[in-house]
Scaffold this motif. Structure first.
Motif, mmCIF file in Angstrom:
data_model
loop_
_atom_site.group_PDB
_atom_site.id
_atom_site.type_symbol
_atom_site.label_atom_id
_atom_site.label_comp_id
_atom_site.label_asym_id
_atom_site.label_seq_id
_atom_site.Cartn_x
_atom_site.Cartn_y
_atom_site.Cartn_z
ATOM 1 N N LEU A 43 -2.006 -3.889 -12.707
ATOM 2 C CA LEU A 43 -1.005 -4.440 -13.625
ATOM 3 C C LEU A 43 0.269 -3.599 -13.627
ATOM 4 O O LEU A 43 1.382 -4.140 -13.727
ATOM 5 C CB LEU A 43 -1.585 -4.532 -15.038
ATOM 6 C CG LEU A 43 -2.697 -5.582 -15.222
ATOM 7 C CD1 LEU A 43 -3.306 -5.469 -16.608
ATOM 8 C CD2 LEU A 43 -2.156 -6.990 -14.979
ATOM 9 N N ALA A 44 0.119 -2.282 -13.487
ATOM 10 C CA ALA A 44 1.294 -1.407 -13.428
ATOM 11 C C ALA A 44 2.128 -1.714 -12.181
ATOM 12 O O ALA A 44 3.366 -1.740 -12.232
ATOM 13 C CB ALA A 44 0.861 0.056 -13.435
ATOM 14 N N GLN B 213 0.981 6.239 -3.457
ATOM 15 C CA GLN B 213 1.058 7.571 -4.068
ATOM 16 C C GLN B 213 1.352 7.501 -5.562
ATOM 17 O O GLN B 213 0.886 8.336 -6.339
ATOM 18 C CB GLN B 213 2.112 8.412 -3.348
ATOM 19 C CG GLN B 213 1.700 8.808 -1.935
ATOM 20 C CD GLN B 213 2.777 9.586 -1.199
ATOM 21 O OE1 GLN B 213 3.544 10.342 -1.800
ATOM 22 N NE2 GLN B 213 2.833 9.429 0.120
ATOM 23 N N ALA B 214 2.084 6.481 -5.985
ATOM 24 C CA ALA B 214 2.481 6.387 -7.396
ATOM 25 C C ALA B 214 1.416 5.745 -8.277
ATOM 26 O O ALA B 214 1.270 6.110 -9.449
ATOM 27 C CB ALA B 214 3.779 5.592 -7.508
ATOM 28 N N TYR B 215 0.649 4.795 -7.730
ATOM 29 C CA TYR B 215 -0.192 3.960 -8.594
ATOM 30 C C TYR B 215 -1.678 3.876 -8.214
ATOM 31 O O TYR B 215 -2.480 3.448 -9.038
ATOM 32 C CB TYR B 215 0.345 2.513 -8.603
ATOM 33 C CG TYR B 215 1.706 2.361 -9.210
ATOM 34 C CD1 TYR B 215 1.888 2.334 -10.598
ATOM 35 C CD2 TYR B 215 2.836 2.230 -8.398
ATOM 36 C CE1 TYR B 215 3.142 2.173 -11.153
ATOM 37 C CE2 TYR B 215 4.101 2.067 -8.953
ATOM 38 C CZ TYR B 215 4.244 2.041 -10.326
ATOM 39 O OH TYR B 215 5.490 1.884 -10.878
ATOM 40 N N SER C 271 -7.595 5.171 -8.227
ATOM 41 C CA SER C 271 -9.010 4.897 -8.484
ATOM 42 C C SER C 271 -9.634 4.240 -7.265
ATOM 43 O O SER C 271 -8.931 3.821 -6.348
ATOM 44 C CB SER C 271 -9.158 3.978 -9.703
ATOM 45 O OG SER C 271 -8.396 2.791 -9.509
ATOM 46 N N ASP C 272 -10.945 4.158 -7.252
ATOM 47 C CA ASP C 272 -11.641 3.591 -6.095
ATOM 48 C C ASP C 272 -12.826 2.756 -6.567
ATOM 49 O O ASP C 272 -13.827 3.312 -7.006
ATOM 50 C CB ASP C 272 -12.128 4.722 -5.181
ATOM 51 C CG ASP C 272 -12.759 4.207 -3.895
ATOM 52 O OD1 ASP C 272 -12.348 3.129 -3.432
ATOM 53 O OD2 ASP C 272 -13.654 4.895 -3.362
ATOM 54 N N PRO C 273 -12.723 1.417 -6.514
ATOM 55 C CA PRO C 273 -11.567 0.633 -6.072
ATOM 56 C C PRO C 273 -10.437 0.686 -7.108
ATOM 57 O O PRO C 273 -10.620 1.217 -8.198
ATOM 58 C CB PRO C 273 -12.147 -0.785 -5.950
ATOM 59 C CG PRO C 273 -13.266 -0.816 -6.954
ATOM 60 C CD PRO C 273 -13.865 0.569 -6.936
ATOM 61 N N ILE C 274 -9.308 0.106 -6.773
ATOM 62 C CA ILE C 274 -8.157 0.151 -7.672
ATOM 63 C C ILE C 274 -8.487 -0.613 -8.962
ATOM 64 O O ILE C 274 -8.980 -1.737 -8.931
ATOM 65 C CB ILE C 274 -6.898 -0.426 -6.987
ATOM 66 C CG1 ILE C 274 -5.661 -0.187 -7.865
ATOM 67 C CG2 ILE C 274 -7.060 -1.890 -6.595
ATOM 68 C CD1 ILE C 274 -4.336 -0.436 -7.143
ATOM 69 N N ALA D 226 4.421 0.523 0.967
ATOM 70 C CA ALA D 226 3.003 0.727 0.667
ATOM 71 C C ALA D 226 2.665 2.193 0.416
ATOM 72 O O ALA D 226 1.832 2.511 -0.450
ATOM 73 C CB ALA D 226 2.150 0.166 1.804
ATOM 74 N N ALA D 227 3.292 3.117 1.156
ATOM 75 C CA ALA D 227 3.017 4.541 0.930
ATOM 76 C C ALA D 227 3.546 4.989 -0.423
ATOM 77 O O ALA D 227 2.880 5.740 -1.157
ATOM 78 C CB ALA D 227 3.625 5.391 2.051
ATOM 79 N N ARG D 228 4.745 4.525 -0.776
ATOM 80 C CA ARG D 228 5.319 4.893 -2.087
ATOM 81 C C ARG D 228 4.426 4.425 -3.233
ATOM 82 O O ARG D 228 4.131 5.173 -4.172
ATOM 83 C CB ARG D 228 6.706 4.262 -2.256
ATOM 84 C CG ARG D 228 7.809 4.956 -1.540
ATOM 85 C CD ARG D 228 9.171 4.435 -1.961
ATOM 86 N NE ARG D 228 10.175 4.810 -0.992
ATOM 87 C CZ ARG D 228 10.765 6.003 -0.947
ATOM 88 N NH1 ARG D 228 10.438 6.924 -1.839
ATOM 89 N NH2 ARG D 228 11.662 6.271 -0.019
ATOM 90 N N LEU D 229 4.030 3.145 -3.181
ATOM 91 C CA LEU D 229 3.246 2.602 -4.294
ATOM 92 C C LEU D 229 1.828 3.161 -4.308
ATOM 93 O O LEU D 229 1.238 3.331 -5.379
ATOM 94 C CB LEU D 229 3.224 1.072 -4.231
ATOM 95 C CG LEU D 229 4.586 0.373 -4.357
ATOM 96 C CD1 LEU D 229 4.407 -1.134 -4.515
ATOM 97 C CD2 LEU D 229 5.406 0.918 -5.517
#
Length: 306
Positions: free
Chosen positions: A178-179, A164-166, A169-172, A159-162
């Motif tokens: 999709l990425a 930081q990577a993806y 935005s707020d909300p996502i 969860a931390a990796r994804l």
């Protein structure tokens, strides 16, 4: 025998001290600290200085508890954040020098095996099941039945990796979702093939995010006293949709969602949704036992066999 187990996770460090006898494993102390070892630069394979210092300070605190409880054996395991970090060896050395803690950096395969031991100790595995443990740095999957492991793997989709990577935005936003789903599709092809082969219909979520899901769906469950609990699949899907659609501020005030998971729970929901949809899952449940309990029960087994 008094045993201490330290689980150095990417987000949280856990300490369990237990008395192991011929008949039972009696937990004397259970505590954790949100160290966030993977903060900031986990995808660059770096433990940043602030996280490094928090980690060593926490291990010094754990050492005091170990001395206080007159522990006979200590087993400390480090997972994704340490094993992937270029300065992970420096952290292991500092833990030994500054805190007097010897750390074993375990592989993803070893991590999955320990998680299975922990989940098995709850008695929750009756039929062929898929066990999933969403960590901060990696996520482990184990297909198992009551007799043992049929297949296991560890992937760097924590969860931390994804987050930081993806998660930008707020909300996502939909494009970021999709990425993430495209990344999961590329990464989890072997998992999907294994599920097609062994056909597990039940998903057991190991601690972490699944404790949050369970507590948010049914606040009456005492997560500190149960080993396992069912999770209604329809209720889970409603909660997951709500989490994914929510803002950071909205999640901050949601009951039974700890601060450490306010953002990472969104990623955990997306991973869980993908696995449920693509692996033939018909029911889900929580195991509050995970890697650290697997290590503890491994020590107990070694004592009994010895």
């Amino acid at each position: 025998m008094i045993a201490a187990v330290i689980d150095l996770g990417t987000n949280t460090f856990h300490l369990i001290i237990a008395e192991i006898s011929a008949t039972e494993v009696k937990v004397l102390l259970k505590t954790n600290e949100p160290v966030r070892l993977g903060q900031g630069r986990i995808n660059e394979n770096i433990i940043i200085p602030e996280a490094f210092e928090r980690g060593i300070a926490t291990l010094k605190f754990f050492k005091q508890e170990i001395i206080k409880h007159q522990v006979d054996v200590v087993k400390a395991t480090a997972t994704s954040a340490v094993r992937s970090a270029d300065n992970g060896g420096d952290f292991v050395n500092a833990a030994k020098t500054d805190a007097g803690i010897d750390i074993e950096v375990i592989s993803g395969d070893q991590e999955a095996a320990y998680i299975f031991k922990g989940v098995k100790a709850t008695g929750a595995i009756q039929a062929t099941s898929l066990i999933m443990d969403i960590g901060g740095g990696s996520t482990e999957f184990i297909i198992a039945d009551a007799d043992g492991i049929l297949w296991k793997a560890s992937y760097n989709i924590g969860a931390a990796r994804l987050t930081q990577a993806y998660f930008h935005s707020d909300p996502i936003i939909q494009t970021d979702q999709l990425a993430i789903l495209d990344h999961l599709k590329d990464t989890l092809q072997e998992l999907e093939a294994a599920c097609a082969l062994y056909k597990p219909q039940h998903l057991v979520g190991s601690a972490g995010a699944f404790e949050s899901f369970t507590g948010m769906i049914d606040p009456s469950i005492d997560l500190n006293s149960v080993k396992s609990a069912p999770i209604d699949l329809n209720d889970y899907h409603k909660l997951a949709a709500s989490l994914i659609a929510s803002t950071h501020a909205e999640r901050e005030i949601m009951p039974n969602l700890i601060a450490l998971r306010v953002d990472m729970i969104v990623i955990a929901a997306l991973i869980s949704n993908y696995v449920i949809a693509n692996c033939g899952i018909k029911s889900i449940s929580l195991s509050t036992y995970d890697l650290k309990m697997g290590v503890l029960y491994g020590l107990a087994s070694a004592k009994l066999e010895g």
